[in-house]
Design an enzyme around this catalytic site. Structure first.
Site, PDB file in Angstrom:
ATOM      1  N   ALA A  13       0.806  -1.227   0.000  1.00 25.25           N
ATOM      2  CA  ALA A  13       0.000   0.000   0.000  1.00 25.25           C
ATOM      3  C   ALA A  13       0.840   1.279   0.000  1.00 25.25           C
ATOM      4  O   ALA A  13       0.743   2.103  -0.919  1.00 25.25           O
ATOM      5  CB  ALA A  13      -0.954  -0.016   1.192  1.00 25.25           C
ATOM      6  N   CYS A  47      -6.356  -6.757   4.587  1.00 29.52           N
ATOM      7  CA  CYS A  47      -7.554  -6.748   5.429  1.00 29.52           C
ATOM      8  C   CYS A  47      -8.637  -7.680   4.892  1.00 29.52           C
ATOM      9  O   CYS A  47      -9.535  -8.083   5.626  1.00 29.52           O
ATOM     10  CB  CYS A  47      -8.114  -5.337   5.539  1.00 29.52           C
ATOM     11  SG  CYS A  47      -6.970  -4.137   6.258  1.00 29.52           S
ATOM     12  N   VAL A  84      15.346  -6.614  -0.204  1.00 26.71           N
ATOM     13  CA  VAL A  84      16.414  -5.675   0.136  1.00 26.71           C
ATOM     14  C   VAL A  84      17.046  -6.151   1.436  1.00 26.71           C
ATOM     15  O   VAL A  84      16.356  -6.330   2.449  1.00 26.71           O
ATOM     16  CB  VAL A  84      15.878  -4.247   0.274  1.00 26.71           C
ATOM     17  CG1 VAL A  84      16.975  -3.300   0.763  1.00 26.71           C
ATOM     18  CG2 VAL A  84      15.332  -3.761  -1.069  1.00 26.71           C
ATOM     19  N   ASP A 290       2.989   0.453   7.705  1.00 25.91           N
ATOM     20  CA  ASP A 290       3.034  -0.234   8.988  1.00 25.91           C
ATOM     21  C   ASP A 290       4.397  -0.209   9.657  1.00 25.91           C
ATOM     22  O   ASP A 290       4.540  -0.682  10.786  1.00 25.91           O
ATOM     23  CB  ASP A 290       2.606  -1.696   8.821  1.00 25.91           C
ATOM     24  CG  ASP A 290       1.154  -1.835   8.416  1.00 25.91           C
ATOM     25  OD1 ASP A 290       0.436  -0.811   8.413  1.00 25.91           O
ATOM     26  OD2 ASP A 290       0.732  -2.961   8.094  1.00 25.91           O
ATOM     27  N   ARG A 449     -24.452  13.155  25.587  1.00 29.64           N
ATOM     28  CA  ARG A 449     -25.254  13.885  26.576  1.00 29.64           C
ATOM     29  C   ARG A 449     -24.951  13.386  27.988  1.00 29.64           C
ATOM     30  O   ARG A 449     -24.813  14.175  28.924  1.00 29.64           O
ATOM     31  CB  ARG A 449     -26.739  13.716  26.250  1.00 29.64           C
ATOM     32  CG  ARG A 449     -27.663  14.579  27.103  1.00 29.64           C
ATOM     33  CD  ARG A 449     -29.076  14.567  26.566  1.00 29.64           C
ATOM     34  NE  ARG A 449     -29.652  13.216  26.582  1.00 29.64           N
ATOM     35  CZ  ARG A 449     -30.877  12.925  26.143  1.00 29.64           C
ATOM     36  NH1 ARG A 449     -31.628  13.904  25.621  1.00 29.64           N
ATOM     37  NH2 ARG A 449     -31.340  11.700  26.192  1.00 29.64           N
TER      38      ARG A 449
END
Length: 460
Positions: A13, A47, A84, A290, A449
């Site tokens: 991502a 996910c 890597v 992440d 409330r």
């Protein structure tokens, strides 16, 4: 003008969002982009793995937002199955190893570097924890491996270790596949991302769904058959037979490379960045997803939150800055939502222990209401818990547990937190109302409330 070289470490991502955004802003003759991904898939929704396993969605193709070929068609040199192994910051280069080509190693130079190395699952060093039949669910490769075990298994007993988001989602997935499911959780209640009183509601609901949920369970190992495959999970108090074991113990930042290169890490081990997602103390290195810690807007501290929503935003910010523009990621309020079967679970802001750790004085209010007007068919109970700062009445956090329509109500609270609203101010929010969707007083406003009343009663 010489072409600049951008290297991206991590092809999911944050990394590929950064590469794609940078490519939109700069042409190939201005910026050469090379990205390395050690797995078989890129730009996918981790996910969605529990819903793939549970049969709700097809996979893995349905979970891939953009394939490697699509990235390459946009002039991004994406090299799959390439790991890597070292960052040489002094010389501006990374060492790589090709995982499917005999381990061939080489160096690639960079002018700008993006670290998007993600997170790694927590996997305790217990006897049998690496036995066949024991699975994590961090990547699409993990999902495929788990499905392979499920398809090959003749038994129908599953043990899930950990009752966080992944744990409860995987419990549902296995229930849907016809397994008898036991969830083992070390804490006093499931969902330690909630306060214990709200977690108790989740516990009760899971047991009502036929999910055996054992709390206060310290796992001591995995027993195996003579062929080496998992057959049971042991705890200090007992043994739980299992044809498959799923680990849902959370994740930690994958910052091994960064630590070896001397880059700054926070308390959780995540990389520290500025608001532009540039690694602190570095001019040409960015990090996102992440593997980083981000600013908590409520406590003012950095924290590690592994969510795809954040990772994609980080990537967009990094790509804009690498591409010559300017963007910032201001921080988070810690919003998350999940479900187990028809129970929806959500939180945003601080829990009680987090507020105490931040030195905040607060009041709490918990209400039970319904997701729709009480007389409307399908009305179901939901619980809302709210934390407010004692002196100012500033909203600090909200937790919600309930059935249909409960979870996404947390978004109202997330906006209120981001805006710095008080609970008194929240009571006047003009929320949508109709009997199929909400009571006249939405449960979030009822909690606000009640919290406002608690603030007034507490005084200074």
């Amino acid at each position: 003008m010489a072409t600049e070289r951008l290297v991206v470490v991590g092809g999911d991502a944050a990394g590929m969002a950064a590469a794609s955004q940078a490519r939109r802003l700069r042409k190939p003759d201005e910026l050469a982009i090379t990205a390395f991904e050690r797995g078989h898939f890129t730009s996918y929704s981790a996910c969605g793995i529990p819903y793939w396993v549970g049969g709700d969605v097809d996979g893995p193709d349905a979970l891939i937002a953009r394939t490697a070929e699509e990235h390459r068609a946009r002039d991004i040199d994406l090299r799959m199955r390439t790991e890597v192994t070292e960052l040489d910051l002094d010389r501006g280069r990374v060492r790589t190893r090709e995982l499917d080509n005999g381990g061939r190693e080489s160096w690639t130079g960079f002018d700008k570097l993006v670290l998007a190395t993600g997170a790694r699952p927590r996997r305790p060093g217990l006897p049998g924890i690496d036995a066949p039949g024991v699975h994590g669910v961090q990547t699409l490769d993990d999902g495929q491996a788990l499905l392979g075990t499920l398809d090959a298994s003749s038994g129908r007993r599953a043990v899930v270790v950990g009752a966080g988001y992944i744990g409860v989602e995987m419990a549902e997935a296995l229930i849907r596949r016809g397994y008898a499911v036991t969830v083992l959780e070390q804490s006093a209640q499931p969902m330690s991302t909630l306060d214990a009183d709200m977690g108790a509601l989740v516990h009760e609901a899971m047991c009502g769904m036929g999910i055996e949920t054992v709390c206060g369970a310290t796992v001591t190992g995995v027993l195996t058959h003579t062929d080496g495959r998992a057959r049971a999970v042991t705890t200090e108090d007992g043994e739980y037979p299992a044809d498959v074991v799923v680990l849902g113990l959370g994740v930690r930042p994958e910052t091994t490379l960064a630590a070896a290169a001397g880059l700054p890490l926070g308390e959780s081990g995540g990389l520290l960045t500025d608001l532009a997602m540039r690694v602190r103390g570095q001019d040409h290195i960015w990090a996102g997803g992440d593997c980083v810690e981000v600013l908590d807007l409520i406590s003012g501290r950095t924290r590690h939150i592994a969510l795809g929503t954040h990772a994609n935003k980080h990537g967009q910010v990094i790509g804009a800055n690498v591409g010559g523009g300017y963007a910032t990621f201001p921080g988070v309020v810690g919003t998350a939502v999940s479900k187990v079967c028809d129970l929806e679970i959500a939180r945003t802001g601080l829990l009680e222990r987090e507020a105490l750790s931040a030195g905040l004085r607060f009041v709490t209010a918990t209400v039970e209401a319904t997701n729709r007007a009480g007389y409307y068919p399908g009305a179901r109970p939901m619980h809302v818990k709210m934390l407010a700062e004692r002196r100012t009445g500033r909203l600090l956090g909200v937790q919600i547990v309930g059935r249909e329509g409960a979870g996404k109500r947390v978004d109202v609270a997330a906006v209120a937190l981001t805006a710095g609203m008080t609970v008194e101010r929240m009571t006047a929010l003009d929320l949508g109302y109709a009997p199929p969707f909400s009571p006249v007083w939405d449960p979030v406003l009822v909690a606000a409330r009640k919290a406002a009343g608690a603030v007034r009663a507490a005084g200074a």
